[in-house]
Design a protein around this motif. Structure first.
Motif, PDB file in Angstrom:
ATOM      1  N   ASN A 189       0.821  -1.211   0.000  1.00 30.82           N
ATOM      2  CA  ASN A 189       0.000   0.000   0.000  1.00 30.82           C
ATOM      3  C   ASN A 189       0.856   1.263   0.000  1.00 30.82           C
ATOM      4  O   ASN A 189       2.088   1.197  -0.112  1.00 30.82           O
ATOM      5  N   GLY A 190       0.214   2.403   0.150  1.00 20.22           N
ATOM      6  CA  GLY A 190       0.922   3.670   0.100  1.00 20.22           C
ATOM      7  C   GLY A 190       1.842   3.912   1.274  1.00 20.22           C
ATOM      8  O   GLY A 190       2.684   4.816   1.230  1.00 20.22           O
ATOM      9  N   ALA A 191       1.708   3.122   2.344  1.00 18.85           N
ATOM     10  CA  ALA A 191       2.614   3.213   3.490  1.00 18.85           C
ATOM     11  C   ALA A 191       3.782   2.245   3.338  1.00 18.85           C
ATOM     12  O   ALA A 191       4.562   2.060   4.274  1.00 18.85           O
ATOM     13  N   ASP A 192       3.891   1.600   2.155  1.00 19.64           N
ATOM     14  CA  ASP A 192       4.938   0.619   1.852  1.00 19.64           C
ATOM     15  C   ASP A 192       4.841  -0.627   2.720  1.00 19.64           C
ATOM     16  O   ASP A 192       5.834  -1.313   2.959  1.00 19.64           O
ATOM     17  N   LEU A 193       3.637  -0.932   3.179  1.00 19.11           N
ATOM     18  CA  LEU A 193       3.376  -2.154   3.941  1.00 19.11           C
ATOM     19  C   LEU A 193       2.642  -3.151   3.049  1.00 19.11           C
ATOM     20  O   LEU A 193       1.857  -2.753   2.180  1.00 19.11           O
ATOM     21  N   LEU A 194       2.887  -4.442   3.253  1.00 18.30           N
ATOM     22  CA  LEU A 194       2.096  -5.453   2.558  1.00 18.30           C
ATOM     23  C   LEU A 194       0.649  -5.261   2.985  1.00 18.30           C
ATOM     24  O   LEU A 194       0.308  -5.375   4.169  1.00 18.30           O
ATOM     25  N   TYR A 195      -0.211  -4.936   2.019  1.00 13.35           N
ATOM     26  CA  TYR A 195      -1.595  -4.550   2.318  1.00 13.35           C
ATOM     27  C   TYR A 195      -2.366  -5.749   2.861  1.00 13.35           C
ATOM     28  O   TYR A 195      -2.190  -6.879   2.403  1.00 13.35           O
ATOM     29  N   PHE A 196      -3.247  -5.492   3.830  1.00 16.47           N
ATOM     30  CA  PHE A 196      -3.951  -6.590   4.485  1.00 16.47           C
ATOM     31  C   PHE A 196      -4.791  -7.395   3.509  1.00 16.47           C
ATOM     32  O   PHE A 196      -4.950  -8.615   3.652  1.00 16.47           O
ATOM     33  N   SER A 197      -5.340  -6.755   2.481  1.00 21.59           N
ATOM     34  CA  SER A 197      -6.158  -7.480   1.508  1.00 21.59           C
ATOM     35  C   SER A 197      -5.318  -8.417   0.646  1.00 21.59           C
ATOM     36  O   SER A 197      -5.858  -9.370   0.060  1.00 21.59           O
ATOM     37  N   SER A 198      -4.011  -8.178   0.557  1.00 20.56           N
ATOM     38  CA  SER A 198      -3.143  -9.059  -0.220  1.00 20.56           C
ATOM     39  C   SER A 198      -3.019 -10.433   0.426  1.00 20.56           C
ATOM     40  O   SER A 198      -2.781 -11.432  -0.263  1.00 20.56           O
ATOM     41  N   PHE A 199      -3.194 -10.506   1.748  1.00 20.87           N
ATOM     42  CA  PHE A 199      -3.164 -11.799   2.422  1.00 20.87           C
ATOM     43  C   PHE A 199      -4.332 -12.661   1.947  1.00 20.87           C
ATOM     44  O   PHE A 199      -4.183 -13.860   1.715  1.00 20.87           O
ATOM     45  N   GLN A 200      -5.498 -12.031   1.809  1.00 20.56           N
ATOM     46  CA  GLN A 200      -6.662 -12.763   1.294  1.00 20.56           C
ATOM     47  C   GLN A 200      -6.411 -13.255  -0.119  1.00 20.56           C
ATOM     48  O   GLN A 200      -6.727 -14.400  -0.463  1.00 20.56           O
ATOM     49  N   SER A 201      -5.834 -12.405  -0.967  1.00 21.20           N
ATOM     50  CA  SER A 201      -5.606 -12.805  -2.360  1.00 21.20           C
ATOM     51  C   SER A 201      -4.565 -13.920  -2.450  1.00 21.20           C
ATOM     52  O   SER A 201      -4.686 -14.809  -3.305  1.00 21.20           O
ATOM     53  N   MET A 202      -3.571 -13.927  -1.570  1.00 23.31           N
ATOM     54  CA  MET A 202      -2.574 -15.004  -1.587  1.00 23.31           C
ATOM     55  C   MET A 202      -3.191 -16.334  -1.178  1.00 23.31           C
ATOM     56  O   MET A 202      -2.860 -17.385  -1.732  1.00 23.31           O
ATOM     57  N   VAL A 203      -4.120 -16.301  -0.220  1.00 26.06           N
ATOM     58  CA  VAL A 203      -4.799 -17.538   0.183  1.00 26.06           C
ATOM     59  C   VAL A 203      -5.683 -18.044  -0.951  1.00 26.06           C
ATOM     60  O   VAL A 203      -5.731 -19.254  -1.222  1.00 26.06           O
TER      61      VAL A 203
END
Length: 283
Positions: A189-203
């Motif tokens: 995301n814009g804070a350069d953190l792995l975005y929380f929604s990306s965890f859902q997409s990886m699963v």
């Protein structure tokens, strides 16, 4: 006899188009991002701020990182192109650093999903390192507790604690394992953190590849428990193990670990409804 009235929710209205949709209705990934955005705005709104700009007691810029997210009563497949739907959001502080929010998604006056979220204010202890994320030390919250949400917020906090207490479950020897390197252009995301929604997409990627599905299943419930983050260039190792207990459901538990040191960064519990392949229209 006095009664506590629920606070007035923040309501957003939408028309379903390609950004909001996927092949099985309303996109879960879009919904998570939108509710996350609304959670962030609701914190600012509850504190009387025009913009969601937060700093800790020392003046450092902080962000709200999610520790627990849960989707229930999902019927996202009911949303079709050009449908109008709404999301109603309520937010409640749960101490100096945590905030709870609940989001009700309605289509034609009927609930098609409930999303609950718990966040904590965090900052980097070491500049540029997502592995150094720590809880921020905040001044006393300015937001006024909302009596109608207090019980739900406390129950959700306790649920998160229980999930963490049970996190060290036995190793999943028969789990499907996959490796994914998050893309900085799409997963952070814009804070350069792995975005929380990306965890859902990886699963979902791990499910689609590992369980050899022939057509998508419909989401019924998802719970994401977050433990940490990772830096750009690091990989995520996902272990996915199916659960045979829920009759008629596609159910699985996933553990996501950081490739660089094996640290558990998330645990995801999924319940979906398998569907039969749609019949092709006759030519």
């Amino acid at each position: 006899m006095s009664t506590h009235l629920l606070p007035t929710p923040l309501v957003g209205r939408y028309t379903a188009g390609m950004p909001q949709l996927c092949c099985s209705g309303l996109s879960e990934n879009w919904l998570l991002k939108e509710c996350g955005h609304r959670h962030w705005l609701a914190i600012a709104h509850s504190q009387g701020l025009a913009q969601p700009e937060f700093r800790d007691a020392q003046g450092h810029k902080v962000y709200a990182a999610f520790s627990l997210v849960r989707i229930q009563q999902a019927q996202l497949e009911r949303v079709e192109e050009n449908d109008t739907f709404s999301i109603s959001t309520l937010c409640q502080p749960t101490g100096r650093t945590q905030h709870y929010s609940q989001h009700v998604v309605e289509l034609h006056g009927q609930c098609i999903a409930r999303v609950a979220m718990l966040s904590v204010f965090v900052r980097r202890a070491q500049a540029g390192s997502n592995r150094s994320i720590v809880r921020a030390v905040m001044a006393a919250p300015h937001a006024t507790p909302q009596p109608g949400l207090a019980a739900a917020a406390e129950a959700f906090v306790q649920r998160g604690r229980a999930r963490r207490a049970a996190a060290h479950a036995p190793a999943m020897a028969d789990a499907h394992t996959s490796v994914y390197t998050p893309c900085p252009y799409n997963d952070f995301n814009g804070a350069d953190l792995l975005y929380f929604s990306s965890f859902q997409s990886m699963v979902d990627r791990a499910e689609w590849a590992g369980l050899r599905s022939t057509h998508p299943a419909q989401l019924r419930e998802r719970e994401l428990v977050f433990y940490g983050n990772l830096d750009i260039g690091d990989a995520v190792h996902t272990q996915l193990q199916t659960d045979a207990k829920p009759e008629g459901l596609l159910a699985h538990r996933s553990v996501l670990r950081r490739g660089s040191d094996g640290m558990r960064i998330a645990e995801v519990f999924t319940r979906k409804q398998p569907v039969q392949q749609k019949l092709a229209l006759a030519a």
